[in-house]
Design a protein around this motif. Sequence first.
Motif: not given
Length: 190
Positions: A51-68, A167-175
Amino acid sequence: MTMDGLRAACLACRQCPLAATRTNVVFGVGPEDAPVLFVGEGPGQQEDLQGEPFVGPAGRLLDEMLSIIDLSRENCYITNIVKCRPPQNRDPLQTEQDACIGFLRRQTALLRPKIIVCLGRIAAMRLIDENFRITRDHGAWRQKGGIWFSAMFHPSFLLRDVSRRPDAFRDLKSLQTKVREVCPEVYAGL
């Protein structure tokens, strides 16, 4: 309407066939004053179970991306276009998106974000431009209705195609740059 009232209405929704196959409605998570809103396409299996968004493997990756870039579930809000899992994690149908988009619009009105980041092409096509092409347009910024919009590759796509991670890293830095510009309070005290 309050966020709790909207959540209750969403939990009771039966407007499309996805309601019949869901385990849980996946409404969203994060502080209600978050200036950054992340929007994916729809819940997967783990999200449906918990019942929570992004909690599977993609969610773990999203959490890692955000922490950057010093973001987390504590300072941004995460939700999806559709709130119930499409069978076999298929793309949500247009009719399913249409049935659910009102919930996202009301969430957005209550949250009042300064930045919306679409995770993947489905969200970007729905929220930014119906002709959006994620491989061409990711990382670009557009302002609509006083809100800054951008899109990144969906974390589940990045799990399958690691060649897109630069590409995702560059997008994160832009964010990160956009957050510092538009809502510097997010980074105050870090």
